[in-house]
Write a protein that holds these residues in place. Structure first.
Motif, PDB file in Angstrom:
ATOM      1  N   GLY A  90      20.409   5.964 -28.758  1.00 44.34           N
ATOM      2  CA  GLY A  90      21.568   4.864 -28.175  1.00 44.34           C
ATOM      3  C   GLY A  90      22.321   4.926 -29.302  1.00 44.34           C
ATOM      4  N   ASN A  91      23.725   4.327 -29.461  1.00 44.70           N
ATOM      5  CA  ASN A  91      24.313   4.566 -30.576  1.00 44.70           C
ATOM      6  C   ASN A  91      23.866   3.193 -31.400  1.00 44.70           C
ATOM      7  N   GLY A  92      23.644   2.055 -30.561  1.00 43.59           N
ATOM      8  CA  GLY A  92      23.845   0.840 -31.401  1.00 43.59           C
ATOM      9  C   GLY A  92      25.194  -0.078 -31.885  1.00 43.59           C
ATOM     10  N   PHE A  93      25.092  -0.856 -32.317  1.00 42.07           N
ATOM     11  CA  PHE A  93      26.148  -1.745 -32.672  1.00 42.07           C
ATOM     12  C   PHE A  93      26.462  -1.149 -34.554  1.00 42.07           C
ATOM     13  N   ASP A  94      28.237  -0.785 -34.333  1.00 41.15           N
ATOM     14  CA  ASP A  94      29.082  -0.254 -35.564  1.00 41.15           C
ATOM     15  C   ASP A  94      29.085  -1.602 -36.590  1.00 41.15           C
ATOM     16  N   VAL A  95      27.956  -2.137 -37.075  1.00 39.72           N
ATOM     17  CA  VAL A  95      27.932  -3.328 -37.660  1.00 39.72           C
ATOM     18  C   VAL A  95      29.244  -3.745 -38.938  1.00 39.72           C
ATOM     19  N   ASN A  96      29.962  -2.071 -38.801  1.00 37.73           N
ATOM     20  CA  ASN A  96      31.445  -2.444 -39.966  1.00 37.73           C
ATOM     21  C   ASN A  96      32.624  -2.486 -38.547  1.00 37.73           C
ATOM     22  N   GLU A  97      32.556  -2.601 -38.001  1.00 36.56           N
ATOM     23  CA  GLU A  97      33.541  -3.038 -36.964  1.00 36.56           C
ATOM     24  C   GLU A  97      32.986  -4.107 -36.152  1.00 36.56           C
ATOM     25  N   LEU A  98      32.312  -5.630 -37.021  1.00 40.17           N
ATOM     26  CA  LEU A  98      31.998  -6.809 -36.769  1.00 40.17           C
ATOM     27  C   LEU A  98      32.077  -7.221 -37.992  1.00 40.17           C
ATOM     28  N   LYS A  99      33.689  -7.100 -39.142  1.00 43.23           N
ATOM     29  CA  LYS A  99      33.600  -7.832 -39.899  1.00 43.23           C
ATOM     30  C   LYS A  99      34.496  -8.962 -39.466  1.00 43.23           C
ATOM     31  N   GLY A 100      34.281  -9.693 -40.374  1.00 41.06           N
ATOM     32  CA  GLY A 100      34.668 -11.921 -40.051  1.00 41.06           C
ATOM     33  C   GLY A 100      33.774 -11.997 -38.959  1.00 41.06           C
ATOM     34  N   ARG A 101      34.172 -13.577 -38.931  1.00 42.36           N
ATOM     35  CA  ARG A 101      33.476 -14.445 -37.937  1.00 42.36           C
ATOM     36  C   ARG A 101      33.202 -13.899 -36.229  1.00 42.36           C
ATOM     37  N   THR A 102      32.144 -13.476 -35.896  1.00 44.86           N
ATOM     38  CA  THR A 102      32.178 -12.405 -34.658  1.00 44.86           C
ATOM     39  C   THR A 102      30.908 -13.818 -33.823  1.00 44.86           C
ATOM     40  N   ASN A 195      43.203 -10.953 -27.834  1.00 48.08           N
ATOM     41  CA  ASN A 195      43.888 -10.017 -28.689  1.00 48.08           C
ATOM     42  C   ASN A 195      42.567  -9.719 -29.553  1.00 48.08           C
ATOM     43  N   ILE A 196      41.120  -9.646 -29.334  1.00 45.83           N
ATOM     44  CA  ILE A 196      40.286  -9.664 -30.596  1.00 45.83           C
ATOM     45  C   ILE A 196      39.517  -8.121 -29.508  1.00 45.83           C
ATOM     46  N   LYS A 197      38.425  -8.156 -30.597  1.00 50.95           N
ATOM     47  CA  LYS A 197      37.680  -6.615 -30.278  1.00 50.95           C
ATOM     48  C   LYS A 197      36.267  -7.105 -29.373  1.00 50.95           C
ATOM     49  N   CYS A 198      36.015  -6.343 -28.345  1.00 51.81           N
ATOM     50  CA  CYS A 198      35.114  -6.832 -28.006  1.00 51.81           C
ATOM     51  C   CYS A 198      34.107  -6.000 -27.790  1.00 51.81           C
ATOM     52  N   PHE A 199      32.588  -5.938 -27.792  1.00 46.97           N
ATOM     53  CA  PHE A 199      31.644  -4.139 -27.844  1.00 46.97           C
ATOM     54  C   PHE A 199      30.438  -4.830 -26.010  1.00 46.97           C
ATOM     55  N   VAL A 200      30.435  -4.471 -24.967  1.00 53.28           N
ATOM     56  CA  VAL A 200      29.164  -4.641 -24.707  1.00 53.28           C
ATOM     57  C   VAL A 200      28.392  -3.331 -24.684  1.00 53.28           C
ATOM     58  N   SER A 201      27.278  -4.351 -24.364  1.00 52.16           N
ATOM     59  CA  SER A 201      26.149  -3.588 -23.737  1.00 52.16           C
ATOM     60  C   SER A 201      25.542  -2.890 -22.465  1.00 52.16           C
ATOM     61  N   LEU A 202      25.721  -1.891 -21.832  1.00 58.49           N
ATOM     62  CA  LEU A 202      25.754  -2.158 -20.856  1.00 58.49           C
ATOM     63  C   LEU A 202      23.918  -1.318 -20.489  1.00 58.49           C
ATOM     64  N   PRO A 232      24.039   2.367 -25.680  1.00 55.05           N
ATOM     65  CA  PRO A 232      24.629   1.821 -24.151  1.00 55.05           C
ATOM     66  C   PRO A 232      26.039   0.396 -24.832  1.00 55.05           C
ATOM     67  N   ILE A 233      26.497   1.128 -26.071  1.00 52.60           N
ATOM     68  CA  ILE A 233      27.744  -0.050 -26.622  1.00 52.60           C
ATOM     69  C   ILE A 233      28.870   0.818 -26.567  1.00 52.60           C
ATOM     70  N   PHE A 234      29.933  -0.037 -25.974  1.00 48.78           N
ATOM     71  CA  PHE A 234      31.026   0.426 -25.697  1.00 48.78           C
ATOM     72  C   PHE A 234      32.561  -0.565 -26.310  1.00 48.78           C
ATOM     73  N   SER A 235      32.903   0.178 -26.622  1.00 46.71           N
ATOM     74  CA  SER A 235      33.827  -0.807 -26.642  1.00 46.71           C
ATOM     75  C   SER A 235      35.199  -1.595 -25.760  1.00 46.71           C
ATOM     76  N   ALA A 236      34.827  -2.682 -25.273  1.00 45.62           N
ATOM     77  CA  ALA A 236      35.408  -2.728 -23.885  1.00 45.62           C
ATOM     78  C   ALA A 236      37.162  -2.284 -23.953  1.00 45.62           C
ATOM     79  N   ASP A 237      38.148  -2.485 -24.972  1.00 45.02           N
ATOM     80  CA  ASP A 237      38.914  -1.713 -24.407  1.00 45.02           C
ATOM     81  C   ASP A 237      38.803  -0.267 -23.761  1.00 45.02           C
ATOM     82  N   GLU A 238      38.000   0.433 -24.036  1.00 44.02           N
ATOM     83  CA  GLU A 238      37.388   2.061 -23.513  1.00 44.02           C
ATOM     84  C   GLU A 238      36.954   1.970 -21.876  1.00 44.02           C
ATOM     85  N   LEU A 239      36.576   0.885 -21.276  1.00 39.00           N
ATOM     86  CA  LEU A 239      36.268   0.502 -20.145  1.00 39.00           C
ATOM     87  C   LEU A 239      37.353   0.444 -18.866  1.00 39.00           C
TER      88      LEU A 239
END
Length: 240
Positions: A90-102, A195-202, A232-239
């Motif tokens: 699987g791809n795993g979480f892209d930690v670079n996308e999780l800058k700031g408060r998560t 308007n917050i980035k969201c990532f899900v593990s399916l 199994p990690i997807f950006s919510a925007d693409e689902l």
């Protein structure tokens, strides 16, 4: 990605049908990845996909719930028994996308793949855990997270209600979630509103773990993708 025979360090019951399995493993793992696990006695045909719960030097930990023949058989194994590992996958979480408060939000056994991510992000992440009644891994998250909120439906432990009721989305730059789809859908809707980035593990049923069998497809805005290979990690925007 490799197939290895690994030795069990421990395999203990931590709650009703919930087990913590620790095995020997050397390599690199990204939070959110998973392994296909199989016993060596061929007591069941297809390996079972189980997400990485934690990783520390040469010790790999899984947290899983017994559901059928495969996981029930795995639960009977003990220290020094051998099993087969195929992964990490699987791809795993892209930690670079999780800058700031998560905000890390887990529902039930869906919290399992989020502990290693919590360890990597450290105090920059707050954890929200929702359970029906039995709470079993909140103490581990408290070691790493900035704060930890625990909810149970009947209020027997922590806050009373659903975990989605206790999140202040305005505080966060990104949200990560894993759990029941009804919970994740509500979180996705809230993230879109703010308007917050969201990532899900399916979670999907998987036969191969390599994207060959196409048994774990997920509908996205760019067509169908494979949970095992593209996730199994997807950006919510693409689902969809």
């Amino acid at each position: 990605m490799k197939v290895i025979k690994s030795r069990i360090i421990e395999n203990n019951l931590v709650s009703d049908r919930i087990y913590r399995l620790k095995v020997e493993f050397t390599g690199d793992i990204i939070p959110g990845q998973f392994f296909m696990i199989k016993t060596l006695d061929n007591s069941f045909l297809l390996p079972r996909p189980i997400s990485v719960h934690d990783f520390n030097q040469n010790e790999l930990t899984f947290l899983y719930r017994t559901e059928g023949t495969g996981t029930t058989k795995i639960s009977t194994m003990r220290e020094n028994d051998a099993l087969q590992l195929f992964g990490p996958l699987g791809n795993g979480f892209d930690v670079n996308e999780l800058k700031g408060r998560t905000a890390i939000i887990g529902g039930g056994i869906g919290a399992a793949p989020l502990l290693y991510l919590s360890k990597v992000l450290g105090r920059n992440a707050d954890v929200y855990l929702g359970y029906k009644d039995d709470v079993y891994i909140d103490d581990l998250f408290r070691q790493y997270a900035g704060s930890t909120v625990v909810c149970t439906e009947d209020g027997c432990i922590g806050e009373k209600g659903f975990v989605t009721e206790f999140i202040d989305y305005k505080k966060y730059d990104a949200v990560v979630t894993c759990g029941p789809e009804i919970m994740m859908n509500k979180i996705i809707e809230s993230c879109r509103e703010h308007n917050i980035k969201c990532f899900v593990s399916l979670e999907r049923r998987m036969a191969c773990g390599m994207g060959v069998c196409l048994g774990c497809t997920v509908e996205t805005k760019n067509g169908y993708k494979r949970a095992c290979k593209d996730g199994p990690i997807f950006s919510a925007d693409e689902l969809r």
